[in-house]
Design an enzyme around this catalytic site. Structure first.
Site, PDB file in Angstrom:
ATOM      1  N   HIS A 315      51.044 144.276   4.236  1.00 40.86           N
ATOM      2  CA  HIS A 315      50.832 145.209   5.348  1.00 40.86           C
ATOM      3  C   HIS A 315      51.261 144.677   6.696  1.00 40.86           C
ATOM      4  O   HIS A 315      51.055 145.343   7.705  1.00 40.86           O
ATOM      5  CB  HIS A 315      49.355 145.583   5.455  1.00 40.86           C
ATOM      6  CG  HIS A 315      48.918 146.592   4.454  1.00 40.86           C
ATOM      7  ND1 HIS A 315      48.997 147.941   4.688  1.00 40.86           N
ATOM      8  CD2 HIS A 315      48.428 146.454   3.212  1.00 40.86           C
ATOM      9  CE1 HIS A 315      48.546 148.589   3.630  1.00 40.86           C
ATOM     10  NE2 HIS A 315      48.197 147.696   2.717  1.00 40.86           N
ATOM     11  N   LYS A 495      44.805 154.140  18.226  1.00 37.63           N
ATOM     12  CA  LYS A 495      45.048 153.159  17.167  1.00 37.63           C
ATOM     13  C   LYS A 495      44.289 151.900  17.552  1.00 37.63           C
ATOM     14  O   LYS A 495      43.799 151.803  18.669  1.00 37.63           O
ATOM     15  CB  LYS A 495      46.541 152.872  17.042  1.00 37.63           C
ATOM     16  CG  LYS A 495      47.208 152.636  18.416  1.00 37.63           C
ATOM     17  CD  LYS A 495      48.708 152.446  18.345  1.00 37.63           C
ATOM     18  CE  LYS A 495      49.504 153.695  18.108  1.00 37.63           C
ATOM     19  NZ  LYS A 495      50.046 153.807  16.765  1.00 37.63           N
ATOM     20  N   ARG A 496      44.179 150.914  16.640  1.00 37.49           N
ATOM     21  CA  ARG A 496      43.554 149.654  17.010  1.00 37.49           C
ATOM     22  C   ARG A 496      44.186 149.083  18.274  1.00 37.49           C
ATOM     23  O   ARG A 496      45.381 149.239  18.478  1.00 37.49           O
ATOM     24  CB  ARG A 496      43.705 148.610  15.890  1.00 37.49           C
ATOM     25  CG  ARG A 496      42.923 148.873  14.636  1.00 37.49           C
ATOM     26  CD  ARG A 496      41.429 148.984  14.850  1.00 37.49           C
ATOM     27  NE  ARG A 496      40.908 147.897  15.674  1.00 37.49           N
ATOM     28  CZ  ARG A 496      40.764 146.631  15.287  1.00 37.49           C
ATOM     29  NH1 ARG A 496      41.098 146.265  14.075  1.00 37.49           N
ATOM     30  NH2 ARG A 496      40.276 145.728  16.108  1.00 37.49           N
ATOM     31  N   LYS A 501      50.935 146.614  19.498  1.00 35.70           N
ATOM     32  CA  LYS A 501      50.989 148.072  19.603  1.00 35.70           C
ATOM     33  C   LYS A 501      51.263 148.517  21.047  1.00 35.70           C
ATOM     34  O   LYS A 501      51.587 149.656  21.312  1.00 35.70           O
ATOM     35  CB  LYS A 501      49.689 148.681  19.095  1.00 35.70           C
ATOM     36  CG  LYS A 501      49.495 148.524  17.581  1.00 35.70           C
ATOM     37  CD  LYS A 501      48.185 149.139  17.126  1.00 35.70           C
ATOM     38  CE  LYS A 501      47.905 149.008  15.639  1.00 35.70           C
ATOM     39  NZ  LYS A 501      48.625 149.994  14.806  1.00 35.70           N
ATOM     40  N   THR A 602      50.495 155.104  10.339  1.00 29.69           N
ATOM     41  CA  THR A 602      50.245 156.391   9.704  1.00 29.69           C
ATOM     42  C   THR A 602      49.773 157.395  10.741  1.00 29.69           C
ATOM     43  O   THR A 602      49.888 158.600  10.528  1.00 29.69           O
ATOM     44  CB  THR A 602      49.180 156.283   8.592  1.00 29.69           C
ATOM     45  OG1 THR A 602      48.041 155.587   9.117  1.00 29.69           O
ATOM     46  CG2 THR A 602      49.716 155.555   7.373  1.00 29.69           C
ATOM     47  N   LYS A 606      50.363 161.623  11.188  1.00 24.80           N
ATOM     48  CA  LYS A 606      49.330 162.641  11.427  1.00 24.80           C
ATOM     49  C   LYS A 606      49.691 163.502  12.636  1.00 24.80           C
ATOM     50  O   LYS A 606      49.562 164.730  12.615  1.00 24.80           O
ATOM     51  CB  LYS A 606      47.972 161.978  11.680  1.00 24.80           C
ATOM     52  CG  LYS A 606      47.463 161.118  10.531  1.00 24.80           C
ATOM     53  CD  LYS A 606      46.227 160.324  10.976  1.00 24.80           C
ATOM     54  CE  LYS A 606      45.962 159.160  10.059  1.00 24.80           C
ATOM     55  NZ  LYS A 606      45.032 158.167  10.631  1.00 24.80           N
TER      56      LYS A 606
HETATM   57  C1  LIG Z   1      45.285 156.906  11.078  1.00 20.06           C
HETATM   58  C2  LIG Z   1      44.255 156.083  11.733  1.00 20.06           C
HETATM   59  C3  LIG Z   1      44.556 154.793  12.177  1.00 20.06           C
HETATM   60  C4  LIG Z   1      45.930 154.194  12.047  1.00 20.06           C
HETATM   61  O1  LIG Z   1      46.675 154.497  13.208  1.00 20.06           O
HETATM   62  P1  LIG Z   1      48.054 153.757  13.516  1.00 20.06           P
HETATM   63  O2  LIG Z   1      48.569 154.484  14.702  1.00 20.06           O
HETATM   64  O3  LIG Z   1      48.918 153.972  12.320  1.00 20.06           O
HETATM   65  O4  LIG Z   1      47.753 152.346  13.782  1.00 20.06           O
HETATM   66  C5  LIG Z   1      43.564 154.057  12.797  1.00 20.06           C
HETATM   67  N1  LIG Z   1      42.337 154.554  12.981  1.00 20.06           N
HETATM   68  C6  LIG Z   1      42.010 155.803  12.574  1.00 20.06           C
HETATM   69  C7  LIG Z   1      40.637 156.310  12.825  1.00 20.06           C
HETATM   70  C8  LIG Z   1      42.951 156.614  11.936  1.00 20.06           C
HETATM   71  O5  LIG Z   1      42.604 157.843  11.520  1.00 20.06           O
END
Ligand SMILES: *Cc1c(COP(=O)(O)O)cnc(C)c1O
Length: 758
Positions: A315, A495-496, A501, A602, A606
């Site tokens: 990952h 995101k985190r 990032k 991911t 979304k």
């Molecule tokens: C999808 C999701 C992530 C992943 O987000 P990235 O932008 O791909 O890092 C992290 N936290 C939550 C709550 C999510 O639904």
């Protein structure tokens, strides 16, 4: 098979023993929980042939009530029953706490995979830990992140206690790992199980002052938190304790279930496929070999059985995230595994003389990923670019040794949660335009392209987006007492929090805009810039970035000239529940990691599926999103991964030069320590971040700054000046999101790695 409104009403009222209209939301929630449990139990089917076990330290599953009702085909009738009794579905949803079993993308991926496995009628169970308090619950106080436990377990929760316990030996003491089972429903599919392990002896009262606790009291603390702070040795050892509890109990469960189905151990791979999600579950390899040896199987054969059974998903390419444990820790915590790991190291060394491919290195550190690659039959990356980088640079030596093991499985998301559940308005409109086939065959979304020039459809998309913005604004008001305008472009980075990032790049943009607006250079449209992100409790710079964003938000809010055009909001405690509110309301999706650093992402998928346009770098799955939609329908900027990789190899990046050579960059960076910020924020945090940016800037924010500002300005102008053109781009993004369904991903894992039975 589907239940009628009358039947549902009767089931619920039998459970509550009174008229629904007189029940509390809590009573209705519990009755629904019982009903769902019964319905999902009825869809469990016996397994023939190979069954998958997806082992993962995290399962970020989100709330389950609505998701399960949708998957069981009960959502609409239940909603009707509740409405007839004067109750609102959204109030009932509020009662459920979100399970704190995960953290970020890796955990959410595991949750999407479980949904798709059950939907595709494939036998695939999860194996993980039953954390009591998750990562932590985040709130903001005095402009800094405040951390508290995130409790979710109550007497009635989705994970049911069983009588099954497995003995697990840790540092010479035997612990009893108790199995809890959580039903995973598929959309019009079967029911699988998420197996979660816990100790009966956990003592929540040892947690004090936020999330502190005695890290040495293993019997009391083992499953309290996900990723306990590893900045000291006790914390690092605790992570090994957790990992081994998970894989040892998991391995015992897998062997027991397989034997019960007729497995003779020599043929384990015909009964079980084990997917190792990142390196946290890697110890399942030596543990299975150890257990097989105890049953009389010779080492060499045990290695073959385990290699044929297990597969590994990588990952990350961030070197510091590839786990390598000091051998001393393993000697203490899992002494029974060390002889096996040593033999595996010898075997690996007999296959390659390259020291870089060894399992135990010369400094006596055990490389978990190396063990995974040598002793599983498949190593996959999670997006096309990521897999190429693994093969060409990061894991090149392994690729030369085992080219046949490497493969790509681009991540995906379940459309049930990330479209049908979170965006019912868009779902309903899609049903009207292209039918319902897209729910199970995601490529049917392409039918939407026929409406690219249909003004009515485009107007409807605009109206839906506006309603979703209103819903987000209402939610922010209810939960955080923050007011936001709905007449603005919603720009979201959620995101985190991590330097790679690059939330700090967005921060510098906001400062730049502040100056521009003050100078009378007004933007094309007002913008609400929304963040959601937790920072790991021991990650100092990440917390400084949060502080700087909260401070900029206050500075801007206090300035009437600027706040007419720009508003910055930080959503507290970003989790699945928050994501489901934020994503459908988004216009511009920020995916701005330094190229080559984000394995897939991911979140990007979304947002796309919910009709947001991506502002991003050519990184992770952004590359594939851009291929799908074409360059006119995405805003790409910044260095390419090749450029970044070369710059790292040459080690010639000097942040100071960029800072000194560019007045725009200098102005934005220096704002961090200027009066406006210092008067509102904390000197220590702001100074540290300022220094980090000009002296290190590991993730090359400054070289991408100008390109980012220009591209974002273009997006804002397109949105304001050509709304029809903008909405067309959104339509293309929705229509082309089909390949990012986790149903597609899981079908590929199954065809190329797992070959599951039915
Ligand atoms: C999808 C999701 C992530 C992943 O987000 P990235 O932008 O791909 O890092 C992290 N936290 C939550 C709550 C999510 O639904």
């Amino acid at each position: 098979m589907n239940k009628t409104v009358e039947q549902i009403k009767e089931i619920l009222e039998t459970e509550t023993k009174k008229a629904l209209s007189t029940c509390t939301d809590q009573e209705i929630y519990l009755a629904l929980l019982k009903m769902v449990e019964k319905e999902s139990e009825a869809r469990k089917t016996p397994v023939k042939g190979r069954k998958l076990y997806y082992i993962s330290a995290e399962f970020l599953i989100g709330k389950l009530l609505s998701n399960n009702l949708i998957n069981l085909g009960l959502y609409d009738p239940v909603k009707a029953v509740l409405e007839a009794a004067g109750k609102k579905m959204s109030d009932i949803e509020e009662v459920e706490p979100e399970p704190s079993l995960g953290n970020g993308g890796l955990g959410r991926l595991a949750a999407c995979f479980l949904d798709s496995l059950a939907t595709l009628n494939l036998p695939g169970d999860g194996v993980g830990l039953r954390y009591h308090y998750g990562l932590f619950h985040q709130s903001f106080q005095g402009g800094v992140q405040n951390e508290l436990p995130d409790p979710w377990l109550s007497e009635h929760s989705w994970a049911e206690k069983t009588d099954t316990v497995y003995p697990v030996e840790l540092a010479g003491r035997t612990y009893q790992a108790r199995l809890y089972k959580l039903a995973v429903t598929g959309y019009e599919g079967r029911t699988n199980t998420l197996n979660l392990f816990d100790l009966d002896t956990i003592d929540e009262t040892i947690v004090h002052d936020g999330i502190l606790f005695d890290k040495t009291k293993i019997d009391k603390n083992l499953t309290l938190f996900l990723y306990p702070d590893d900045s000291d040795e006790a914390g690092r050892r605790l992570r090994i304790y957790q990992q081994y509890l998970m894989v040892s109990a998991g391995a015992q469960l897998i062997l027991e279930e397989s034997v019960a189905r007729g497995c003779k151990l020599h043929d384990l791979a015909d009964y079980a496929a084990i997917q190792i999600n990142d390196t946290h579950p890697s110890m399942v390899i030596p543990e299975l070999i150890r257990l097989l040896a105890k049953k009389g199987i010779k080492f060499k054969e045990a290695v073959k059985i385990v290699t044929d059974t297990c597969a590994y998903t990588n990952h990350t390419i961030l070197a510091e995230a590839l786990e390598k444990w000091p051998r001393e820790y393993l000697d203490d915590v899992v002494p029974q595994l060390m002889p096996v790991i040593e033999e595996l190291d010898q075997l690996a060394r007999s296959r390659s003389k390259d020291e870089k491919l060894a399992i135990i290195d010369k400094d006596d550190r055990v490389h978990m990923a190396h063990m995974d690659i040598h002793f599983t039959h498949s190593t996959n990356g999670v997006a096309a670019l990521h897999t190429e980088i693994l093969k060409e640079s990061e894991l090149h030596g392994f690729y030369e040794l085992y080219p046949e093991k490497f493969n790509n499985k681009t991540n995906g998301i379940t459309f049930r949660r990330w479209l049908m559940e979170c965006d019912p308005l868009l779902t309903e409109a899609l049903e009207k335009w292209i039918g319902t086939g897209f729910k199970k065959d995601s490529n049917e979304l392409e039918k939407l392209l026929a409406y690219e020039n249909d003004e009515k459809v485009l107007e409807e998309l605009t109206r839906i987006k506006k309603e979703n913005k209103q819903a987000l604004a209402d939610w922010l008001w209810e939960t955080q007492k923050v007011k936001i305008s709905t007449d603005a472009l919603y720009d979201i980075q959620s995101k985190r929090l991590h330097e790679y990032k690059r939330q700090q790049l967005n921060l510098l943009y906001l400062i730049h805009q502040y100056y521009e607006i003050k100078a009378g250079h007004l933007p094309a449209a007002p913008m609400v810039s929304i963040f959601g992100a937790k920072a790991a409790p021991a990650y100092i710079i990440a917390k400084d970035i949060i502080h700087a964003l909260l401070t900029v938000s206050k500075v801007i809010a206090a300035d009437p000239e600027v706040s007419r055009w720009l508003q910055v909001v930080f959503v507290e405690n970003y989790n699945v529940t928050a994501a489901e509110k934020m994503i459908p309301a988004c216009d511009l999706s920020e995916q701005i990691s330094l190229a080559s650093k984000e394995a897939s992402g991911t979140g990007n998928m979304k947002f796309m599926l919910n009709g947001a346009l991506t502002l991003g770098t050519m990184d992770g799955a952004n590359v594939e999103i851009s291929e799908q939609v074409g360059s006119d329908n995405i805003y790409i900027f910044g260095q390419t991964s090749d450029q970044v990789i070369h710059r790292y190899e040459a080690a010639d990046y000097c942040a100071k030069q960029w800072y000194e050579g560019d007045p725009n960059i200098r102005r934005a960076v220096d704002f961090l320590i200027g009066d406006e910020m210092m008067n509102v924020g904390q000197k220590e945090n702001l100074t540290r971040l300022h220094h980090e940016l000009i002296s290190k800037d590991w993730f090359q924010t400054l070289p991408d700054f100008n390109a980012y500002v220009v591209r974002k300005g273009q997006a804002l102008a397109d949105y304001a000046v050509n709304p029809v053109g903008w909405r067309k781009k959104c339509l293309v993004n929705i229509a082309k999101a089909g390949m990012f369904s986790s149903d597609r991903t899981i079908a590929q894992y199954n065809e190329e790695i797992w070959h599951l039975g039915k």
